[in-house]
Design a protein around this motif. Structure first.
Motif, mmCIF file in Angstrom:
data_model
loop_
_atom_site.group_PDB
_atom_site.id
_atom_site.type_symbol
_atom_site.label_atom_id
_atom_site.label_comp_id
_atom_site.label_asym_id
_atom_site.label_seq_id
_atom_site.Cartn_x
_atom_site.Cartn_y
_atom_site.Cartn_z
ATOM 1 N N ALA A 296 7.958 -0.881 -7.241
ATOM 2 C CA ALA A 296 6.799 -0.090 -7.447
ATOM 3 C C ALA A 296 5.860 -0.650 -6.249
ATOM 4 O O ALA A 296 5.134 -1.126 -5.556
ATOM 5 C CB ALA A 296 6.075 0.607 -7.946
ATOM 6 N N SER A 297 5.829 -2.228 -6.636
ATOM 7 C CA SER A 297 5.106 -3.369 -6.512
ATOM 8 C C SER A 297 5.709 -3.819 -4.649
ATOM 9 O O SER A 297 4.637 -4.116 -4.181
ATOM 10 C CB SER A 297 5.340 -4.209 -6.954
ATOM 11 O OG SER A 297 5.937 -5.463 -7.307
ATOM 12 N N ARG A 298 6.452 -3.443 -4.872
ATOM 13 C CA ARG A 298 6.859 -3.864 -3.483
ATOM 14 C C ARG A 298 6.404 -3.187 -1.982
ATOM 15 O O ARG A 298 6.620 -2.175 -1.977
ATOM 16 C CB ARG A 298 8.646 -4.309 -3.144
ATOM 17 C CG ARG A 298 9.078 -5.149 -4.251
ATOM 18 C CD ARG A 298 10.537 -5.806 -4.242
ATOM 19 N NE ARG A 298 10.787 -5.833 -2.828
ATOM 20 C CZ ARG A 298 11.785 -6.815 -2.358
ATOM 21 N NH1 ARG A 298 13.238 -5.607 -3.372
ATOM 22 N NH2 ARG A 298 12.115 -7.071 -1.217
ATOM 23 N N ARG A 299 6.094 -3.789 -0.597
ATOM 24 C CA ARG A 299 6.057 -3.258 0.335
ATOM 25 C C ARG A 299 6.374 -3.700 1.519
ATOM 26 O O ARG A 299 6.569 -3.133 3.035
ATOM 27 C CB ARG A 299 4.628 -3.643 0.689
ATOM 28 C CG ARG A 299 3.689 -3.363 0.185
ATOM 29 C CD ARG A 299 3.744 -1.858 -0.441
ATOM 30 N NE ARG A 299 2.165 -1.484 -1.662
ATOM 31 C CZ ARG A 299 2.145 -1.097 -2.615
ATOM 32 N NH1 ARG A 299 3.874 -0.811 -3.190
ATOM 33 N NH2 ARG A 299 1.964 -0.720 -3.591
ATOM 34 N N SER A 300 8.341 -4.427 1.119
ATOM 35 C CA SER A 300 9.028 -4.143 2.185
ATOM 36 C C SER A 300 9.557 -2.520 3.177
ATOM 37 O O SER A 300 9.786 -1.814 2.442
ATOM 38 C CB SER A 300 10.295 -4.508 1.508
ATOM 39 O OG SER A 300 11.681 -4.603 2.198
ATOM 40 N N PRO A 301 9.321 -3.456 3.716
ATOM 41 C CA PRO A 301 9.113 -2.283 5.030
ATOM 42 C C PRO A 301 10.684 -1.296 5.233
ATOM 43 O O PRO A 301 11.522 -0.493 5.770
ATOM 44 C CB PRO A 301 9.062 -2.574 6.465
ATOM 45 C CG PRO A 301 8.262 -3.144 6.820
ATOM 46 C CD PRO A 301 8.869 -4.210 4.965
ATOM 47 N N LEU A 302 11.555 -2.118 4.868
ATOM 48 C CA LEU A 302 12.869 -1.784 4.597
ATOM 49 C C LEU A 302 13.457 -1.783 3.911
ATOM 50 O O LEU A 302 14.425 -0.792 3.950
ATOM 51 C CB LEU A 302 14.182 -3.604 4.852
ATOM 52 C CG LEU A 302 14.697 -4.295 5.785
ATOM 53 C CD1 LEU A 302 15.121 -5.619 5.481
ATOM 54 C CD2 LEU A 302 14.913 -3.522 6.509
ATOM 55 N N ILE A 303 12.877 -1.410 2.973
ATOM 56 C CA ILE A 303 12.707 -0.513 1.766
ATOM 57 C C ILE A 303 12.477 1.060 1.655
ATOM 58 O O ILE A 303 13.369 1.557 1.367
ATOM 59 C CB ILE A 303 11.947 -0.692 0.265
ATOM 60 C CG1 ILE A 303 13.314 -2.875 -0.634
ATOM 61 C CG2 ILE A 303 11.871 0.146 -0.795
ATOM 62 C CD1 ILE A 303 11.862 -2.294 -1.076
ATOM 63 N N HIS A 304 12.269 1.170 2.439
ATOM 64 C CA HIS A 304 11.219 2.538 2.737
ATOM 65 C C HIS A 304 11.926 3.043 3.688
ATOM 66 O O HIS A 304 12.169 4.075 4.531
ATOM 67 C CB HIS A 304 9.615 2.296 3.446
ATOM 68 C CG HIS A 304 8.997 2.219 2.588
ATOM 69 N ND1 HIS A 304 8.438 3.205 1.124
ATOM 70 C CD2 HIS A 304 7.754 0.818 1.578
ATOM 71 C CE1 HIS A 304 7.674 2.272 0.116
ATOM 72 N NE2 HIS A 304 7.547 1.079 0.404
ATOM 73 N N GLU A 305 12.727 1.804 4.688
ATOM 74 C CA GLU A 305 13.435 2.927 5.911
ATOM 75 C C GLU A 305 14.787 3.158 5.509
ATOM 76 O O GLU A 305 15.857 4.142 5.527
ATOM 77 C CB GLU A 305 13.435 2.001 7.118
ATOM 78 C CG GLU A 305 14.429 1.854 7.893
ATOM 79 C CD GLU A 305 14.759 0.564 8.572
ATOM 80 O OE1 GLU A 305 15.294 1.662 10.025
ATOM 81 O OE2 GLU A 305 14.149 -0.363 9.072
ATOM 82 N N PHE A 306 15.447 2.504 4.213
ATOM 83 C CA PHE A 306 16.303 2.781 3.828
ATOM 84 C C PHE A 306 16.741 4.268 2.924
ATOM 85 O O PHE A 306 17.123 5.240 2.760
ATOM 86 C CB PHE A 306 16.995 1.355 2.700
ATOM 87 C CG PHE A 306 18.263 2.283 2.040
ATOM 88 C CD1 PHE A 306 19.247 1.362 3.168
ATOM 89 C CD2 PHE A 306 17.964 2.703 1.177
ATOM 90 C CE1 PHE A 306 21.331 1.940 2.387
ATOM 91 C CE2 PHE A 306 19.511 2.470 0.072
ATOM 92 C CZ PHE A 306 20.487 2.672 1.008
ATOM 93 N N ALA A 307 14.665 4.051 2.096
ATOM 94 C CA ALA A 307 14.912 5.666 1.704
ATOM 95 C C ALA A 307 14.362 6.492 1.831
ATOM 96 O O ALA A 307 15.876 7.651 1.768
ATOM 97 C CB ALA A 307 13.514 4.940 -0.018
ATOM 98 N N ALA A 308 14.162 5.958 3.558
ATOM 99 C CA ALA A 308 14.119 7.753 3.880
ATOM 100 C C ALA A 308 15.916 8.374 4.929
ATOM 101 O O ALA A 308 16.341 9.231 5.114
ATOM 102 C CB ALA A 308 13.281 7.342 5.574
ATOM 103 N N ILE A 309 16.044 7.058 5.017
ATOM 104 C CA ILE A 309 17.452 7.250 5.297
ATOM 105 C C ILE A 309 18.406 7.446 4.613
ATOM 106 O O ILE A 309 19.616 8.852 4.594
ATOM 107 C CB ILE A 309 18.524 5.743 5.536
ATOM 108 C CG1 ILE A 309 17.953 5.356 7.249
ATOM 109 C CG2 ILE A 309 19.528 6.271 5.961
ATOM 110 C CD1 ILE A 309 18.171 3.795 7.469
ATOM 111 N N ALA A 310 19.114 7.709 3.095
ATOM 112 C CA ALA A 310 19.208 8.127 2.258
ATOM 113 C C ALA A 310 18.635 9.443 2.233
ATOM 114 O O ALA A 310 20.288 10.239 2.064
ATOM 115 C CB ALA A 310 19.006 7.295 0.708
ATOM 116 N N GLU A 311 17.578 9.975 1.904
ATOM 117 C CA GLU A 311 16.864 10.895 1.823
ATOM 118 C C GLU A 311 17.112 11.923 2.398
ATOM 119 O O GLU A 311 18.598 12.760 2.681
ATOM 120 C CB GLU A 311 15.655 11.520 1.953
ATOM 121 C CG GLU A 311 14.774 12.326 1.366
ATOM 122 C CD GLU A 311 13.372 11.778 1.464
ATOM 123 O OE1 GLU A 311 13.116 13.351 0.687
ATOM 124 O OE2 GLU A 311 13.216 11.576 1.892
#
Length: 292
Positions: A268-283
């Protein structure tokens, strides 16, 4: 006073083995060197940590306390090293954790296609370490099955799937098209009952106070071996039962039990754009599969 992490590692090796020779071999160092390092640590801490006599090696109360504190400290140090290494590599590598039986290739391919210079790795996880790999920095994100400890994690729900009971082919319920959770009330569950609270609430053995669950069997493969030998049954998500199918076992749907929940988690402490992009793709991928 600063504590030397190397000396702590040496101490933990001896404390776990309770044998200087075996610990030295595991650490690939000479036993006299190990003995000197332990004495130096005791001098640093001004406490006796280990007792050695003809009968063997034992921990003192101070040693027991240090062992309890040293393990998480060393784990945090390892996680710190991995996170720093990941930052030093820059944004050219992304690592995904995934349990067997989960289809994760589509979102991984999508992320890689959007970022041609990105290397995407996959780390296989187990039921017991599916969130540990996030906390210790081995992966950027991890596909998990609930329940998990959500502390320190961002959790993105993705999908659900039915749960089934896996039985030996000759079991009294094996020919049924479906079963209810009460049909399993007298069975031994080869899994921590907390993972199937519906069973725990009706299990006659649990309610009577006797042990009707195996909590010492860790992997799916081990659980299925116990089921095949007639030692009990196990409740699994449908995809896991299918992934691990074998001729001496069968699985039957449980009609009145809640579904299994698959989520994506990350620190939860990470703000990586790649993480949020991957989460959106997976969803989005899972949403499209549910509507087709």
């Amino acid at each position: 006073m600063d504590v030397d992490l190397r000396k702590l590692r040496y101490f933990v090796a001896v404390a776990e083995e309770l044998h200087f020779g075996r610990a030295a071999r595991a650490l690939d160092i000479a036993q006299p060197v190990l003995s000197r390092q332990i004495r130096a640590l005791e001098e640093d801490l001004r406490a006796r940590l280990l007792l050695r006599d003809k009968r063997g090696t034992t921990l003192t109360p101070a040693g027991e306390q240090l062992l309890a504190d040293a393990r998480p400290l060393l784990a945090n140090a390892d996680a710190l090293r991995r996170r720093v290494g990941r930052a030093a590599r820059g944004a050219d590598r992304f690592t995904v954790g995934s349990l067997p039986g989960l289809a994760v290739s589509a979102p991984i391919r999508e992320l890689a296609s959007r970022h041609p210079g990105l290397t995407v790795d996959v780390v296989r996880t187990g039921w017991d370490d599916q969130t540990d790999v996030v906390h210790d920095g081995r992966v950027d994100v991890s596909f998990v099955r609930l329940p998990v400890d959500r502390h320190g994690l961002q959790v993105r729900p993705l999908t659900t799937e039915p749960r089934v009971v896996v039985l030996p082919v000759g079991h009294r319920l094996a020919a049924r098209k479906s079963v209810s959770i009460t049909d399993l009330a007298h069975e031994h569950l080869v899994r921590d009952p907390a993972a199937a609270p519906e069973w725990r609430d009706v299990a006659t053995g649990v309610r009577a106070g006797s042990r009707h669950a195996r909590t010492d069997v860790r992997t799916v493969e081990e659980r299925l071996e116990h089921v095949a030998s007639g030692a009990g049954v196990v409740v699994l998500p449908l995809s896991v039962a299918t992934f691990h199918s074998r001729p001496d076992l069968t699985h039957v749907p449980i009609g009145d039990i809640g579904p299994d929940h698959v989520c994506l988690v990350w620190d939860a402490s990470r703000r990586s754009p790649l993480i949020h992009e991957f989460a959106a793709i997976a969803e989005e991928r899972h949403r499209s599969l549910e509507t087709t």
